[in-house]
Design a protein around this motif. Structure first.
Motif, PDB file in Angstrom:
ATOM      1  N   LYS A 148      -8.364   0.674   0.115  1.00  0.00           N
ATOM      2  CA  LYS A 148      -7.646   1.333   1.189  1.00  0.00           C
ATOM      3  C   LYS A 148      -7.450   0.337   2.323  1.00  0.00           C
ATOM      4  O   LYS A 148      -8.333  -0.466   2.605  1.00  0.00           O
ATOM      5  N   TRP A 149      -6.257   0.409   2.925  1.00  0.00           N
ATOM      6  CA  TRP A 149      -5.859  -0.570   3.933  1.00  0.00           C
ATOM      7  C   TRP A 149      -5.582   0.101   5.267  1.00  0.00           C
ATOM      8  O   TRP A 149      -5.075   1.226   5.320  1.00  0.00           O
ATOM      9  N   ILE A 150      -5.901  -0.615   6.343  1.00  0.00           N
ATOM     10  CA  ILE A 150      -5.464  -0.246   7.685  1.00  0.00           C
ATOM     11  C   ILE A 150      -4.619  -1.410   8.207  1.00  0.00           C
ATOM     12  O   ILE A 150      -5.081  -2.549   8.242  1.00  0.00           O
ATOM     13  N   ALA A 201       0.857  -1.177   0.000  1.00  0.00           N
ATOM     14  CA  ALA A 201       0.000   0.000   0.000  1.00  0.00           C
ATOM     15  C   ALA A 201       0.894   1.229   0.000  1.00  0.00           C
ATOM     16  O   ALA A 201       2.053   1.163   0.439  1.00  0.00           O
ATOM     17  N   VAL A 202       0.361   2.337  -0.488  1.00  0.00           N
ATOM     18  CA  VAL A 202       1.070   3.613  -0.422  1.00  0.00           C
ATOM     19  C   VAL A 202       0.527   4.347   0.794  1.00  0.00           C
ATOM     20  O   VAL A 202      -0.624   4.764   0.819  1.00  0.00           O
ATOM     21  N   TYR A 203       1.359   4.502   1.814  1.00  0.00           N
ATOM     22  CA  TYR A 203       0.881   5.008   3.096  1.00  0.00           C
ATOM     23  C   TYR A 203       0.783   6.530   3.105  1.00  0.00           C
ATOM     24  O   TYR A 203       1.676   7.231   2.623  1.00  0.00           O
ATOM     25  N   TYR A 204      -0.317   7.009   3.708  1.00  0.00           N
ATOM     26  CA  TYR A 204      -0.541   8.447   3.800  1.00  0.00           C
ATOM     27  C   TYR A 204      -0.706   8.933   5.236  1.00  0.00           C
ATOM     28  O   TYR A 204      -0.797  10.138   5.475  1.00  0.00           O
ATOM     29  N   ASN A 205      -0.716   8.028   6.215  1.00  0.00           N
ATOM     30  CA  ASN A 205      -0.805   8.442   7.612  1.00  0.00           C
ATOM     31  C   ASN A 205      -0.326   7.312   8.513  1.00  0.00           C
ATOM     32  O   ASN A 205      -0.443   6.134   8.168  1.00  0.00           O
ATOM     33  N   PHE A 256      -7.381  -4.551   7.908  1.00  0.00           N
ATOM     34  CA  PHE A 256      -8.711  -4.191   7.433  1.00  0.00           C
ATOM     35  C   PHE A 256      -8.584  -3.441   6.110  1.00  0.00           C
ATOM     36  O   PHE A 256      -7.648  -2.664   5.907  1.00  0.00           O
ATOM     37  N   SER A 257      -9.552  -3.694   5.193  1.00  0.00           N
ATOM     38  CA  SER A 257      -9.521  -2.975   3.918  1.00  0.00           C
ATOM     39  C   SER A 257     -10.938  -2.761   3.409  1.00  0.00           C
ATOM     40  O   SER A 257     -11.873  -3.467   3.801  1.00  0.00           O
ATOM     41  N   ILE A 258     -11.068  -1.768   2.546  1.00  0.00           N
ATOM     42  CA  ILE A 258     -12.291  -1.586   1.772  1.00  0.00           C
ATOM     43  C   ILE A 258     -11.909  -1.520   0.301  1.00  0.00           C
ATOM     44  O   ILE A 258     -10.802  -1.090  -0.053  1.00  0.00           O
ATOM     45  N   GLU A 259     -12.815  -1.958  -0.549  1.00  0.00           N
ATOM     46  CA  GLU A 259     -12.644  -1.863  -1.997  1.00  0.00           C
ATOM     47  C   GLU A 259     -13.834  -1.101  -2.552  1.00  0.00           C
ATOM     48  O   GLU A 259     -14.971  -1.321  -2.128  1.00  0.00           O
ATOM     49  N   TYR A 260     -13.590  -0.201  -3.501  1.00  0.00           N
ATOM     50  CA  TYR A 260     -14.654   0.674  -3.974  1.00  0.00           C
ATOM     51  C   TYR A 260     -14.411   1.092  -5.418  1.00  0.00           C
ATOM     52  O   TYR A 260     -13.318   0.908  -5.974  1.00  0.00           O
ATOM     53  N   LYS A 261     -15.424   1.654  -6.022  1.00  0.00           N
ATOM     54  CA  LYS A 261     -15.404   2.061  -7.423  1.00  0.00           C
ATOM     55  C   LYS A 261     -14.254   3.025  -7.716  1.00  0.00           C
ATOM     56  O   LYS A 261     -13.950   3.910  -6.923  1.00  0.00           O
ATOM     57  N   LYS A 262     -13.628   2.840  -8.876  1.00  0.00           N
ATOM     58  CA  LYS A 262     -12.459   3.624  -9.236  1.00  0.00           C
ATOM     59  C   LYS A 262     -12.726   5.124  -9.195  1.00  0.00           C
ATOM     60  O   LYS A 262     -11.880   5.909  -8.758  1.00  0.00           O
ATOM     61  N   GLU A 263     -13.891   5.530  -9.645  1.00  0.00           N
ATOM     62  CA  GLU A 263     -14.203   6.957  -9.724  1.00  0.00           C
ATOM     63  C   GLU A 263     -14.656   7.556  -8.390  1.00  0.00           C
ATOM     64  O   GLU A 263     -14.831   8.775  -8.289  1.00  0.00           O
ATOM     65  N   ALA A 264     -14.859   6.712  -7.382  1.00  0.00           N
ATOM     66  CA  ALA A 264     -15.346   7.195  -6.092  1.00  0.00           C
ATOM     67  C   ALA A 264     -14.201   7.710  -5.241  1.00  0.00           C
ATOM     68  O   ALA A 264     -13.025   7.481  -5.519  1.00  0.00           O
ATOM     69  N   LYS A 288       3.897  -1.080  25.216  1.00  0.00           N
ATOM     70  CA  LYS A 288       4.490  -1.375  23.913  1.00  0.00           C
ATOM     71  C   LYS A 288       3.848  -0.490  22.847  1.00  0.00           C
ATOM     72  O   LYS A 288       2.617  -0.368  22.800  1.00  0.00           O
ATOM     73  N   PRO A 289       4.648   0.121  21.967  1.00  0.00           N
ATOM     74  CA  PRO A 289       4.080   0.970  20.922  1.00  0.00           C
ATOM     75  C   PRO A 289       3.578   0.163  19.723  1.00  0.00           C
ATOM     76  O   PRO A 289       4.182  -0.843  19.333  1.00  0.00           O
ATOM     77  N   TYR A 290       2.466   0.599  19.187  1.00  0.00           N
ATOM     78  CA  TYR A 290       1.916   0.040  17.959  1.00  0.00           C
ATOM     79  C   TYR A 290       1.643   1.198  16.997  1.00  0.00           C
ATOM     80  O   TYR A 290       1.189   2.267  17.411  1.00  0.00           O
ATOM     81  N   TYR A 291       1.911   0.948  15.720  1.00  0.00           N
ATOM     82  CA  TYR A 291       1.779   1.996  14.713  1.00  0.00           C
ATOM     83  C   TYR A 291       0.746   1.551  13.682  1.00  0.00           C
ATOM     84  O   TYR A 291       0.935   0.532  13.007  1.00  0.00           O
ATOM     85  N   THR A 292      -0.340   2.289  13.601  1.00  0.00           N
ATOM     86  CA  THR A 292      -1.395   1.954  12.653  1.00  0.00           C
ATOM     87  C   THR A 292      -1.166   2.726  11.364  1.00  0.00           C
ATOM     88  O   THR A 292      -1.075   3.960  11.371  1.00  0.00           O
ATOM     89  N   LEU A 293      -1.052   1.993  10.256  1.00  0.00           N
ATOM     90  CA  LEU A 293      -0.736   2.563   8.950  1.00  0.00           C
ATOM     91  C   LEU A 293      -1.999   2.649   8.106  1.00  0.00           C
ATOM     92  O   LEU A 293      -2.803   1.721   8.074  1.00  0.00           O
ATOM     93  N   PHE A 294      -2.148   3.753   7.396  1.00  0.00           N
ATOM     94  CA  PHE A 294      -3.275   3.957   6.489  1.00  0.00           C
ATOM     95  C   PHE A 294      -2.719   4.074   5.077  1.00  0.00           C
ATOM     96  O   PHE A 294      -1.873   4.932   4.804  1.00  0.00           O
TER      97      PHE A 294
END
Length: 320
Positions: A182-184, A151-155, A217-225, A164-170
């Protein structure tokens, strides 16, 4: 550029890190490398030939590694290199570079690397290898950098459990010619300091579908959305656009668009706990404003709202 670098170093210092800005000679070298990386990153997107994109990707990787080998490169932001994910952990212990190599309209792969902050400014880099095409069950497994779900991470959001630290990637995934994902992803590091992706961090106790815990976790959605998946620091929850099929074909994710409602997750005792409707939750300052969903409480569709939402997504796509 020097002003931007100075401000970033101050921010890192304020976070508790021992920041050391690159020397004047190193800064000059990094600026020259950044100019090259900027052009290569652009060519990765606009080059019309597959061979050209592959060649530019190879050159980009080599140039990036040489850039990062410059002492204290960790503190250099590379902020003019567009189209490349470049996000720092909130505690400034590492950053992740990530990008997409599109081979054709139907096939793309993500590329990435984790750069760690080091005490002496030397390079510690872990490459990430996209394993997505080799697995049919990406949601149910712990993974290493060699079996990464690309995935290309943006946050990046930092949480803690039992000290213990955990890092959630978006992250964003240019999935196919018809749909995006989009992936978490939850990242932590083992006793050897190696990255560990995933784990049973996503739980669904409150979901009527009675889903088992998921490792990501992920969602998949229409290209234009355009779909929201990100952390809201005010609400302290992850917000996820609720999706519906605009053609009533629930088995075809490429028809999915946001319906105006939001699902989400809240960090609790080391887990991201699912929230079916975020804005039905009672917040500290009272009831949150309620969005205008496409479905009523009984699940009935409002066709006019659905049509309006589709048109809005088309407009957003043209404006990007």
């Amino acid at each position: 550029m020097k002003k931007i670098l100075f401000l970033f170093v101050v921010a890192v210092w304020a976070s508790g890190a021992s920041a050391q800005a690159p020397s004047a000679d190193a800064l000059k070298a990094l600026q020259a490398k950044e100019d090259t990386l900027k052009n290569l990153a652009k060519s990765l997107i606009v080059d019309s030939l597959i061979a050209g994109r592959m060649r530019n990707d190879s050159l980009f990787v080599r140039t990036l590694i040489r850039s990062l080998q410059i002492k204290n490169s960790f503190y250099y932001p590379f902020d003019s290199v567009r189209g490349i994910g470049n996000v720092y952990a909130p505690d400034s212990t590492f950053r992740i570079f990530s990008w997409t190599l599109s081979l054709d309209d139907f096939y793309s792969r993500q590329r990435g690397a984790i750069q760690f902050r080091t005490a002496d400014g030397s390079l510690k880099l872990v490459p990430l290898h996209d394993f997505s095409e080799f697995t049919e069950r990406p949601l149910d497994s712990v993974r290493t950098n060699a079996t990464w779900i690309g995935a290309v991470y943006y946050n990046i959001v930092k949480t803690e459990h039992n000290g213990k630290p955990y890092y959630t990637l978006f992250g964003f995934d240019d999935n196919s010619v018809r749909s995006n994902k989009k992936w978490i992803e939850v990242l932590h590091f083992n006793n050897q300091g190696q990255p560990v992706f995933g784990g049973p961090f996503f739980t669904f106790q409150g979901d009527s579908l009675k889903r088992k815990p998921q490792h990501r976790f992920s969602i998949e959605y229409k290209k234009e959305a355009s779909a929201l998946v990100n952390y809201d620091s005010d609400l302290k929850v992850i917000l996820v656009d609720h999706l519906v099929s605009e053609t009533e074909e629930d088995d075809k994710p490429y028809t999915f668009i946001p319906d105006g409602d939001y699902e989400g997750f809240k960090w609790d005792k080391g887990k991201w706990v699912y929230i079916n409707k975020v804005f039905d939750q009672k917040l500290e300052d009272g009831q949150a404003p309620v969005p205008d969903p496409l479905l009523d409480d009984l699940g009935n569709r409002n066709e006019q709202k659905l049509k309006t939402s589709t048109e809005k997504n088309k407009t957003k796509k043209k404006g990007n």
